[in-house]
Enzyme design. Structure first.
Site, PDB file in Angstrom:
ATOM      1  N   GLU A  79       0.922  -1.321  -0.031  1.00 30.07           N
ATOM      2  CA  GLU A  79      -0.032   0.130  -0.046  1.00 30.07           C
ATOM      3  C   GLU A  79       0.929   1.158   0.061  1.00 30.07           C
ATOM      4  OE1 GLU A  79      -3.033   0.097  -0.614  1.00 30.07           O
ATOM      5  OE2 GLU A  79      -3.901  -1.879   0.174  1.00 30.07           O
ATOM      6  N   ASP A 226      -4.346  -9.794  -8.696  1.00 26.90           N
ATOM      7  CA  ASP A 226      -4.788  -8.641  -9.671  1.00 26.90           C
ATOM      8  C   ASP A 226      -3.734  -7.928 -10.346  1.00 26.90           C
ATOM      9  OD1 ASP A 226      -4.592  -7.409  -7.152  1.00 26.90           O
ATOM     10  OD2 ASP A 226      -6.349  -6.644  -7.206  1.00 26.90           O
ATOM     11  N   GLU A 320     -18.779  -5.915  -2.581  1.00 29.12           N
ATOM     12  CA  GLU A 320     -17.294  -6.695  -2.554  1.00 29.12           C
ATOM     13  C   GLU A 320     -17.073  -8.140  -3.079  1.00 29.12           C
ATOM     14  OE1 GLU A 320     -13.639  -5.108  -0.688  1.00 29.12           O
ATOM     15  OE2 GLU A 320     -15.073  -4.666  -1.923  1.00 29.12           O
ATOM     16  N   GLU A 338     -12.117   0.149  -9.661  1.00 30.50           N
ATOM     17  CA  GLU A 338     -11.778  -0.510 -10.736  1.00 30.50           C
ATOM     18  C   GLU A 338     -12.790  -0.678 -11.744  1.00 30.50           C
ATOM     19  OE1 GLU A 338      -9.467  -1.534  -7.074  1.00 30.50           O
ATOM     20  OE2 GLU A 338     -11.425  -1.371  -7.622  1.00 30.50           O
ATOM     21  N   THR A 424      -1.204   1.040 -10.769  1.00 29.46           N
ATOM     22  CA  THR A 424      -2.490   0.530 -10.328  1.00 29.46           C
ATOM     23  C   THR A 424      -3.277   1.314  -9.458  1.00 29.46           C
ATOM     24  OG1 THR A 424      -3.472  -1.626  -9.300  1.00 29.46           O
ATOM     25  CG2 THR A 424      -1.640  -0.564  -8.227  1.00 29.46           C
TER      26      THR A 424
END
Length: 881
Positions: A79, A226, A320, A338, A424
């Site tokens: 993160e 991902d 979710e 996304e 991302t």
């Protein structure tokens, strides 16, 4: 800036900043917070995209002046890399672009890049492993494995955590000329590639950072994996290294061969890729259609995107997680970007205006359902519209950016977006980095790439100008068969069938006939060796001791009774489950922005059949427990009564307040500190009698939710609430009434209000028809507490689910009674909650008790000090979301 700075995140319901250590821990989610003004850094380049250059300049000055990166705090390497390091590099990229233009940032001298380099060095200790895979966490001040670091003992990390570093680290090396960052990121990628499952060419979700063994061997394109795939392709675009493209193509071939089941993307086992690993999908896979556009594989991108859009139209947001038949699996929605990202890329590739309509829907839903006084609040439950006091930094960093770019014309931009690649986290890195400071030799560190026969690889970097020239009908022809995919896959309701329970000769007392308030029945139980035990927390246990039965025949009857009770409980859980309800505070200064998720009652008005709900001011009754005649009927008449749980049956409370003239009731849990975050969904059961005489709606709030209303009464006196099956948008709440100007969204035109209301009502009616059927239930109670009218619990509290919010326990000392594993109960609507398997366990040990616990997701909570829904993230086994 106004409410939260310099905190890492904004808490939009309480209008204050989230500072780690000052709020209750939310588990791994808090690892993104490092006391470094996360949201401001994450949003820097978004300001330039939005043409807010003056604000950008001021923000950069604040970051340089105020942000400290040397904090004694443990943060997520993943993160911190994508949000903070990426944010600093993205800010630096647009800062030097503005400086070159000559109008803004003339004073800038690479300060953000210096901070990025400092942060890069603070992350490097995490790579001190034999494999080159980084530890998942690092202490910004003390690194890893230092006595004061409080980290470095972890053994596992997710594939995305270790494989989503190359863009930021390579950009840092290219910008500064310091090669070590790119070297470390490449080594991690190389190791993951070498550890792929060779026969399937897939990777698992989590890997041991020391041995390279796969810990979780399921594989997909969602949480935990991902962005690993994303960075392989984008590393080729940014750095020009063919080895990254070859690896991506190899993985992509495996994904399309095993995981892609159009329009679904389902996880499989890496060793047995023809075997699905789960029956649900998580929302993070919504990025994949956008990656497929970059890849040039447009058809499956359109198919998956359309499927996701149909799910969104059903619930307003993407849950979710949702099942393969499009039921809600995890109901949260933290405003993830996304899907908006994929919508933007599909519009760029096809030019189809349909995707502009999709973007418009996203914006309208955000303004209707997520906008709150101080920002945008995450959805705790997409089915009820309840909020969570949370606004992650990625909402401003990504969602705003992609939605703006979707609608922006070229002349709206002050720079050419095509000169940059998105990380991302949607940070901008300039493509000219591919030819700058190439300190790493482009060599293929792996061999044996699979020979792939896929002409689609010719389109690795599609030219959007010629891919689909003037032919938006291409995308429409692919979407059309999927228009009703969600509705068609949604199972229809199963009518209730009365079945004969048990086998063999009838026992003297059948479980479905049992009445706990009937002394004769209690005597029969005693004769069969079955005792009824009330626990301190209100739960009820049935325990059988065969040796205490009057005879061997009575012991057999007791055994049958216990088996019947288990079966009856399982059956009635399926048949009598009700969805959560909503309590919405609509008076000043809330105006519908605060939504509390409430437990329903199995009696009284069915709110799912009354679209408008019940609206009124609240009043506290006397006596507060509501177990006797109300002594202040003048205060309760035509109002919604507030009362405390306990001392009598729920139905008795309802009758008393209805007699006093109340139009509804809210029962507040008397268990101090109880919260929907830590307790399952609670339902109020009847008292074993006919409850048709109760016509008012009754809802249940846990202690913390109830205190929200009580605190509002103390501060504002007159508090008006709306009891409904799900939260209403403010336009519906104030239909026909004056709407305060400051709560009208700026994008809503008043002259179209009636039309929007009509459309909204139609949509809600369809939704209500779906949700009116039975949904998942966590706990049902008939209030089995001490009181003069009832010493024991009514059977209604035993059978449907759990007695008094938790469980009914049944045990047999001398005989083993096989429990039944309850699969997901049949549900007639897509809006229903997906069931967790329910376990019933009986032991043969002396005095053992059989408990079955219905594992159900908690409902909405809005207090700032409530815990995050840790259970959902534990189920994902610490995947990075």
């Amino acid at each position: 800036q106004e409410h939260a700075y310099p905190a890492d995140e904004l808490m939009p319901l309480t209008c204050r900043g989230r500072v780690r250590g000052q709020e209750p821990s939310r588990g791994d989610v808090d690892d993104a917070l490092g006391k470094f003004s996360l949201t401001l850094i994450d949003t820097l380049d978004t300001l330039v995209v939005l043409n807010k250059t003056k604000e950008f300049e001021e923000a950069v000055k604040k970051v340089i002046k105020d942000v400290n990166l040397d904090n004694d705090i443990v943060v997520s390497v993943f993160e911190t890399n994508i949000r903070v390091l990426g944010g600093l590099l993205g800010g630096h990229s647009v800062a030097i672009m503005l400086k070159e233009k000559g109008e803004y940032m003339q004073w800038y001298n690479g300060e953000l890049l210096h901070m990025a380099k400092e942060l890069g060095y603070k992350l490097l200790p995490a790579f001190n492993t034999t494999s080159g895979l980084p530890y998942p966490r690092v202490n910004l001040k003390f690194g890893v494995r230092h006595p004061e670091a409080r980290t470095g003992t972890e053994t596992d990390t997710c594939t995305a955590c270790a494989g989503t570093l190359i863009l930021e680290f390579a950009a840092l090396s290219r910008f500064t000329g310091t090669s070590i960052f790119e070297e470390y990121a490449r080594k991690a990628l190389d190791f993951i590639w070498e550890k792929r499952q060779r026969s399937s060419n897939l990777v698992g979700v989590t890997i041991n950072i020391h041995t390279g063994d796969w810990v979780r061997k399921d594989s997909g394109v969602g949480a935990g994996i991902d962005s690993y795939y994303e960075y392989l392709l984008k590393a080729y675009v940014l750095l020009g290294d063919d080895s990254f493209l070859e690896r991506f193509n190899t993985h992509y071939d495996a994904i399309m061969r095993y995981i892609s089941q159009p329009p679904l993307l389902l996880d499989v086992h890496i060793h047995k890729p023809m075997l699905n690993a789960r029956t649900w999908m998580d929302s993070l896979l919504a990025f994949f259609p956008g990656l497929q556009v970059l890849k040039g594989d447009i058809r499956p991108a359109i198919e998956t995107h359309e499927m996701l859009y149909q799910v969104i139209k059903k619930h307003n947001f993407l849950p979710e997680a949702f099942t393969t038949d499009f039921r809600v699996h995890w109901a949260q929605h933290p405003l993830r970007p996304e899907f908006a990202e994929s919508t933007y890329f599909l519009y760029k590739a096809t030019g189809d205006p349909y995707y502009l309509e999709v973007g418009k829907t996203l914006i309208e839903n955000l303004n209707k359902y997520a906008r709150v006084p101080c920002g945008f609040a995450a959805m705790k439950d997409v089915r009820t519209g309840s909020h969570e006091d949370r606004m992650d930094s990625f909402f401003l960093a990504e969602m705003f950016k992609y939605l703006y770019l979707l609608f922006a014309d070229k002349e709206d931009m002050i720079f050419d977006i095509e000169d940059y690649i998105f990380t991302t986290e949607a940070h901008l890195l300039p493509l000219w980095l591919s030819t700058t400071n190439q300190t790493i030799s482009k060599k293929n560190t792996t061999t044996e790439y699979t020979e792939l026969d896929d002409s689609n690889f010719d389109w690795t970097c599609p030219n959007t100008q010629i891919l689909f020239p003037n032919d938006p009908m291409f995308a429409q022809s692919i979407r059309e068969p999927l228009k009703n995919v969600v509705d068609k896959s949604c199972p229809r309701g199963i009518s209730r069938v009365e079945e004969s329970l048990g086998s063999g000769p009838k026992p003297p007392l059948r479980a479905r006939d049992f009445m706990a308030s009937n002394p004769e029945h209690l005597e029969i139980l005693k004769k069969m060796g079955v005792s009824l035990i009330h626990l301190k927390d209100g739960r009820v246990q049935l325990v059988q001791h065969a040796v205490q039965a009057a005879s061997s025949l009575d012991a057999e009857d007791g055994l049958r009774f216990m088996q019947e009770m288990i079966e009856l409980s399982s059956q009635q859980q399926k048949e009598q489950q009700l969805p959560p309800r909503a309590v919405q505070i609509v008076s000043h200064p809330f105006f519908g922005r605060v939504v509390l998720t409430a437990g329903p009652a199995q009696f009284g008005m069915d709110l799912s059949k009354h679209k408008a709900g019940t609206r009124g001011f609240v009043a506290t009754i006397k006596p507060y427990n509501g177990c006797s005649e109300i002594t202040n009927p003048e205060a309760v008449k035509e109002k919604i009564a507030l009362m405390q749980r306990g001392q009598c049956m729920f139905a008795e409370k309802a009758r008393n307040i209805q007699k006093a003239g109340a139009i509804g009731g809210i029962v507040i849990d008397d268990n101090e500190g109880s919260s929907s975050d830590t307790a399952p969904l609670f339902q109020m059961a009847g008292d074993g009698k006919n409850t048709d005489d109760i016509t008012i709606p009754m809802l249940f709030l846990f202690n913390k939710e109830g205190n929200i209303i009580l605190d509002a009464i103390r501060e504002y006196e007159a508090v008006e609430v709306l009891l409904s099956d799900k939260a209403k948008d403010r336009a519906t709440i104030f239909k026909g009434k004056m709407i305060p100007n400051y709560i009208i969204d700026s994008n809503l035109e008043m002259e179209n209000m009636d039309q929007k209301l009509s459309e909204n009502d139609s949509h809600k009616q369809n939704s209500e028809e779906a949700t009116s059927a039975s949904q998942d239930v966590g706990a049902v109670s008939a209030e089995p507490e001490e009181g003069e009218n009832s010493d024991v619990t009514d059977p209604d509290s035993l059978a449907p689910a759990h007695a008094d919010s938790d469980s009914v326990s049944i045990s047999n000392q001398d005989s083993y009674v096989p429990g039944t594993d309850e699969a997901s109960a049949p549900e007639p609507a897509c809006t229903q909650r997906d069931h967790q398997p329910q376990e019933q366990k009986l032991e043969t040990e002396s005095n053992s008790k059989v408990n079955w616990d219905n594992k159900v997701q908690p409902m909405e909570s809005i207090l700032a000090d409530w815990n995050e829904d840790i259970e959902a993230f534990e189920m994902m086994e610490k995947d990075e979301l």
